[in-house]
Write an enzyme that holds these catalytic residues in place. Structure first.
Site, PDB file in Angstrom:
ATOM      1  N   SER A 290      94.108   6.381  72.595  1.00 51.63           N
ATOM      2  CA  SER A 290      94.451   4.656  72.373  1.00 51.63           C
ATOM      3  C   SER A 290      93.719   3.850  71.655  1.00 51.63           C
ATOM      4  O   SER A 290      93.004   4.312  71.471  1.00 51.63           O
ATOM      5  CB  SER A 290      94.081   4.376  74.167  1.00 51.63           C
ATOM      6  OG  SER A 290      94.532   5.437  75.027  1.00 51.63           O
TER       7      SER A 290
HETATM    8  N1  SAH Z   1      92.298   9.297  77.460  1.00 51.43           N
HETATM    9  C1  SAH Z   1      93.098  10.049  76.226  1.00 51.43           C
HETATM   10  C2  SAH Z   1      94.169   9.537  75.725  1.00 51.43           C
HETATM   11  C3  SAH Z   1      95.447   9.699  77.114  1.00 51.43           C
HETATM   12  S1  SAH Z   1      97.469   9.589  76.580  1.00 51.43           S
HETATM   13  C4  SAH Z   1      92.095   9.971  74.530  1.00 51.43           C
HETATM   14  O1  SAH Z   1      91.247   9.489  74.792  1.00 51.43           O
HETATM   15  O2  SAH Z   1      92.719   9.995  74.073  1.00 51.43           O
HETATM   16  C5  SAH Z   1      97.339  10.591  78.236  1.00 51.43           C
HETATM   17  C6  SAH Z   1      97.344  12.077  78.223  1.00 51.43           C
HETATM   18  O3  SAH Z   1      97.617  12.087  80.027  1.00 51.43           O
HETATM   19  C7  SAH Z   1      98.043  12.799  77.409  1.00 51.43           C
HETATM   20  O4  SAH Z   1      97.669  13.712  77.004  1.00 51.43           O
HETATM   21  C8  SAH Z   1      99.400  12.984  78.546  1.00 51.43           C
HETATM   22  O5  SAH Z   1      99.106  14.940  78.335  1.00 51.43           O
HETATM   23  C9  SAH Z   1      98.270  13.291  79.705  1.00 51.43           C
HETATM   24  N2  SAH Z   1      98.904  13.238  80.999  1.00 51.43           N
HETATM   25  C10 SAH Z   1      99.956  12.896  81.631  1.00 51.43           C
HETATM   26  N3  SAH Z   1     100.272  12.960  82.797  1.00 51.43           N
HETATM   27  C11 SAH Z   1      99.330  13.688  83.475  1.00 51.43           C
HETATM   28  C12 SAH Z   1      99.236  14.269  84.358  1.00 51.43           C
HETATM   29  N4  SAH Z   1     100.224  14.672  85.490  1.00 51.43           N
HETATM   30  N5  SAH Z   1      97.930  14.624  84.643  1.00 51.43           N
HETATM   31  C13 SAH Z   1      96.956  15.217  83.708  1.00 51.43           C
HETATM   32  N6  SAH Z   1      97.535  14.758  82.610  1.00 51.43           N
HETATM   33  C14 SAH Z   1      98.453  13.798  82.043  1.00 51.43           C
END
Ligand code: SAH
Length: 217
Positions: free
Chosen positions: A61
């Site tokens: 993000s």
């Molecule tokens: N917090 C992260 C950015 C997250 S992007 C950082 O600091 O880099 C969103 C993430 O959520 C992605 O990696 C995606 O694979 C994950 N995601 C999507 N659906 C999910 C679920 N049901 N459970 C766990 N992770 C999930």
């Protein structure tokens, strides 16, 4: 400019002018080496005002989004925190600097492994990473004082509510597939209060209680 200067510049030009006030949040944003959470060829962009790709179609993000979501959690230092969507591990590191223990769930195994590697190399020992469907939370470790969802979702997944402590807070980007708003939910005396904040755009939270895989609209 070196990475340390770029980080300071990021805080001064992107966070403070947009209203991030919490001194502890500003301090960790100035401290955590965000560039080490992205691949080398794009490290020079790590402190720019944008989200960046981290592989597997996912993103780290934008710095401002990390800062405002963290500020809204109002961490004091002794909390047990659940993060859903580990991604690069950067947000988990920020949370770990400001709380006692962080539990983070990622559905893509490769990302979880990479994040864990980065976090270990930086010496974080209070972060626990699990591969799985985060919409189900982490019931074995509940209750949590704070929950942060870092992927866009049509609603707060139901299973998370009983995993939140009394007096606890959830922050999540809630709304449509391609546009959401930060929603802060507070639990007190078993009542939930809701407050909407900044508009935002996150990659989707996938799975039951989030977006079903093929809901592309
Ligand atoms: N917090 C992260 C950015 C997250 S992007 C950082 O600091 O880099 C969103 C993430 O959520 C992605 O990696 C995606 O694979 C994950 N995601 C999507 N659906 C999910 C679920 N049901 N459970 C766990 N992770 C999930």
């Amino acid at each position: 400019m070196g990475f340390e200067e770029l980080r300071e510049f990021m805080v001064i030009t992107q966070l403070i002018p947009r209203g991030i006030k919490d001194k502890r949040v500003l301090k960790v944003m100035k401290k955590v080496p965000r560039h080490l959470f992205v691949d080398e060829p794009i490290q020079y962009k790590a402190y720019d005002d944008m989200a960046l790709p981290i592989g597997e179609g996912q993103t780290i993000s934008q710095p401002y989004m990390v800062a405002i979501m963290t500020e809204l959690l109002e961490l004091k230092g002794n909390e047990k925190v659940l993060e859903i969507g580990t991604g690069s591990g950067y947000q988990a590191a920020i949370l770990a600097e400001l709380s006692k223990e962080v539990y983070t769930v990622e559905r893509v195994a490769l990302l979880a492994e990479r994040a864990l590697e980065t976090l270990r190399s930086l010496g974080y020992n209070n972060i626990h990473v699990k591969v799985g469907n985060g919409t189900l939370g982490w019931p074995e470790e509940a209750p949590f004082d704070r929950i942060m969802i870092t992927a866009g979702t049509p609603r707060i997944p139901g299973p998370l509510i009983p995993q939140l402590s009394q007096g606890g807070t959830i922050i999540a980007p809630v709304g449509e597939r391609f546009s959401q708003q930060l929603l802060k939910v507070k639990k007190s005396e078993s009542r939930l209060t809701e407050e909407y904040h900044t508009p935002c755009v996150f990659v989707p939270l996938i799975g039951r209680y989030g977006w079903e895989r093929n809901t592309e609209k």
